[in-house]
Write a protein that holds these residues in place. Structure first.
Motif, PDB file in Angstrom:
ATOM      1  N   HIS A   1       0.678  -1.357   0.009  1.00 31.57           N
ATOM      2  CA  HIS A   1       0.060  -0.029  -0.188  1.00 31.57           C
ATOM      3  C   HIS A   1       0.850   1.284   0.062  1.00 31.57           C
ATOM      4  O   HIS A   1       0.381   2.256  -0.725  1.00 31.57           O
ATOM      5  CB  HIS A   1      -1.111  -0.073   1.169  1.00 31.57           C
ATOM      6  CG  HIS A   1      -2.200  -1.052   1.137  1.00 31.57           C
ATOM      7  ND1 HIS A   1      -3.013  -0.872   0.011  1.00 31.57           N
ATOM      8  CD2 HIS A   1      -2.266  -2.206   1.974  1.00 31.57           C
ATOM      9  CE1 HIS A   1      -3.787  -2.049   0.483  1.00 31.57           C
ATOM     10  NE2 HIS A   1      -3.261  -2.875   1.403  1.00 31.57           N
ATOM     11  N   GLU A   2       2.123   1.169   0.811  1.00 33.52           N
ATOM     12  CA  GLU A   2       2.892   2.513   0.774  1.00 33.52           C
ATOM     13  C   GLU A   2       3.413   2.581  -0.630  1.00 33.52           C
ATOM     14  O   GLU A   2       3.895   3.747  -0.727  1.00 33.52           O
ATOM     15  CB  GLU A   2       3.915   2.306   1.759  1.00 33.52           C
ATOM     16  CG  GLU A   2       3.484   2.034   3.413  1.00 33.52           C
ATOM     17  CD  GLU A   2       2.530   0.705   3.769  1.00 33.52           C
ATOM     18  OE1 GLU A   2       2.821  -0.312   2.782  1.00 33.52           O
ATOM     19  OE2 GLU A   2       2.105   0.812   4.783  1.00 33.52           O
ATOM     20  N   GLN A   3       4.153   1.508  -1.373  1.00 30.40           N
ATOM     21  CA  GLN A   3       4.389   1.933  -2.808  1.00 30.40           C
ATOM     22  C   GLN A   3       3.531   2.264  -3.470  1.00 30.40           C
ATOM     23  O   GLN A   3       3.786   3.110  -4.251  1.00 30.40           O
ATOM     24  CB  GLN A   3       5.143   0.460  -3.123  1.00 30.40           C
ATOM     25  CG  GLN A   3       6.266  -0.132  -2.479  1.00 30.40           C
ATOM     26  CD  GLN A   3       6.741  -1.294  -2.800  1.00 30.40           C
ATOM     27  OE1 GLN A   3       5.557  -2.125  -2.974  1.00 30.40           O
ATOM     28  NE2 GLN A   3       7.817  -1.639  -2.826  1.00 30.40           N
ATOM     29  N   ALA A   4       2.214   1.672  -3.501  1.00 31.42           N
ATOM     30  CA  ALA A   4       0.957   2.283  -4.531  1.00 31.42           C
ATOM     31  C   ALA A   4       0.907   3.782  -4.086  1.00 31.42           C
ATOM     32  O   ALA A   4       0.681   4.783  -4.855  1.00 31.42           O
ATOM     33  CB  ALA A   4      -0.129   1.410  -4.223  1.00 31.42           C
ATOM     34  N   ASP A   5       0.765   4.467  -2.895  1.00 30.80           N
ATOM     35  CA  ASP A   5       0.545   5.577  -2.471  1.00 30.80           C
ATOM     36  C   ASP A   5       1.880   6.595  -2.962  1.00 30.80           C
ATOM     37  O   ASP A   5       1.368   7.530  -3.608  1.00 30.80           O
ATOM     38  CB  ASP A   5       0.402   5.695  -0.842  1.00 30.80           C
ATOM     39  CG  ASP A   5      -0.964   5.264  -0.337  1.00 30.80           C
ATOM     40  OD1 ASP A   5      -1.660   5.008  -1.289  1.00 30.80           O
ATOM     41  OD2 ASP A   5      -0.812   4.837   0.887  1.00 30.80           O
TER      42      ASP A   5
ATOM     43  N   THR B   1       1.201   9.430  -5.808  1.00 31.92           N
ATOM     44  CA  THR B   1       1.727  11.015  -5.591  1.00 31.92           C
ATOM     45  C   THR B   1       2.483  11.428  -6.746  1.00 31.92           C
ATOM     46  O   THR B   1       2.499  12.681  -6.862  1.00 31.92           O
ATOM     47  CB  THR B   1       2.380  10.871  -4.242  1.00 31.92           C
ATOM     48  OG1 THR B   1       1.332  10.399  -3.107  1.00 31.92           O
ATOM     49  CG2 THR B   1       2.817  12.281  -3.920  1.00 31.92           C
ATOM     50  N   ALA B   2       3.485  10.398  -7.014  1.00 37.51           N
ATOM     51  CA  ALA B   2       4.408  10.835  -8.076  1.00 37.51           C
ATOM     52  C   ALA B   2       3.623  11.141  -9.395  1.00 37.51           C
ATOM     53  O   ALA B   2       3.759  12.025 -10.090  1.00 37.51           O
ATOM     54  CB  ALA B   2       5.314   9.728  -8.234  1.00 37.51           C
ATOM     55  N   LEU B   3       2.559  10.101  -9.611  1.00 42.07           N
ATOM     56  CA  LEU B   3       1.620  10.474 -11.010  1.00 42.07           C
ATOM     57  C   LEU B   3       1.157  11.817 -10.787  1.00 42.07           C
ATOM     58  O   LEU B   3       0.898  12.414 -11.991  1.00 42.07           O
ATOM     59  CB  LEU B   3       0.822   9.366 -11.229  1.00 42.07           C
ATOM     60  CG  LEU B   3       1.580   7.866 -11.730  1.00 42.07           C
ATOM     61  CD1 LEU B   3       0.584   6.679 -11.768  1.00 42.07           C
ATOM     62  CD2 LEU B   3       1.829   8.100 -13.251  1.00 42.07           C
ATOM     63  N   ASP B   4       0.415  12.041  -9.882  1.00 40.10           N
ATOM     64  CA  ASP B   4      -0.410  13.093  -9.581  1.00 40.10           C
ATOM     65  C   ASP B   4       0.598  14.473  -9.707  1.00 40.10           C
ATOM     66  O   ASP B   4       0.149  15.252 -10.059  1.00 40.10           O
ATOM     67  CB  ASP B   4      -0.984  13.198  -8.414  1.00 40.10           C
ATOM     68  CG  ASP B   4      -2.195  12.279  -8.181  1.00 40.10           C
ATOM     69  OD1 ASP B   4      -2.591  11.690  -9.170  1.00 40.10           O
ATOM     70  OD2 ASP B   4      -2.656  12.120  -6.989  1.00 40.10           O
ATOM     71  N   GLY B   5       1.675  14.168  -9.266  1.00 40.10           N
ATOM     72  CA  GLY B   5       2.600  15.448  -9.506  1.00 40.10           C
ATOM     73  C   GLY B   5       2.960  15.650 -10.878  1.00 40.10           C
ATOM     74  O   GLY B   5       3.157  16.711 -11.393  1.00 40.10           O
TER      75      GLY B   5
END
Length: 201
Positions: free
Chosen positions: A183-187, A191-195
């Motif tokens: 879950h942490e890796q997915a989050d 976040t990187a994609l949203d950036g």
């Protein structure tokens, strides 16, 4: 593909077309080929369906109805007890139809996604983009069908037949039931994609 009582000339033509379209694509199967396989004249085929496009439309309707009636499921794992050579042939037909680049194929894919979205609202899944979830899931499943030659070669069994397809489904079950990221890796990835590409929502 048809029950004994459904073996009318129209049904025989439709079933022959589904088989040939699945194996050769719509462009690769002629009216004459289909009529010959169905044991009818080309004139009778045109009488019932008008043209090859009319026949294709009838095949689309039949296949979509049959596959969605397998239990009103979008994920095949829930109906594995009903995987037959005819079912696999219809799946190959649908995949070829969707991927041939024609307006009819695009329309069929749109209908599949609409069906998938209706299925999705009956689930407890919580995702940010349900339409993308359904569309990617549909394409992932179709890729297992379009890669039949490669999968069959490396697995040593024809994945276009029930025994081989069962092996593909077993592997799929392992993939879907085994988290590949935490879950942490997915989050972090979200976040990187949203950036990079902010969501429009």
């Amino acid at each position: 593909m048809s029950s004994p009582e459904d073996l009318t000339a129209r049904a025989r033509i439709r079933d022959a077309a589904i088989e040939l379209f699945a194996d050769r694509g719509v462009d690769g199967a002629t009216i004459r080929d289909i009529a010959q396989k169905a044991g009818v004249s080309s004139g009778l085929l045109r009488h019932h369906f008008g043209s090859k496009e009319g026949l294709r439309d009838a095949c689309d309707e039949h296949v979509l109805h049959e596959l969605t009636a397998l239990g009103n499921r979008f994920i095949e794992f829930q109906v594995v007890d009903r995987i037959t050579p005819d079912t696999l042939r219809m799946q190959r037909y649908m995949t070829r139809s969707v991927l041939d680049g024609s307006p009819a194929g695009q329309a069929l894919f749109d209908r599949l996604i609409e069906y998938g979205e209706r299925w999705f609202v009956t689930t407890d899944f919580k995702v940010a983009d349900p339409r993308a979830f359904v569309a990617v899931l549909a394409v992932m499943k179709m890729s297992m069908l379009t890669s039949r030659d490669q999968l069959s070669r490396v697995l040593g069994v024809d994945t276009g037949e029930p025994e081989g397809w069962a092996r593909v489904l077993r592997a799929s079950l392992e993939i879907f039931s085994t988290p590949l990221v935490t879950h942490e890796q997915a989050d972090l990835a979200r976040t990187a994609l949203d950036g990079l590409f902010p969501s429009e929502e």
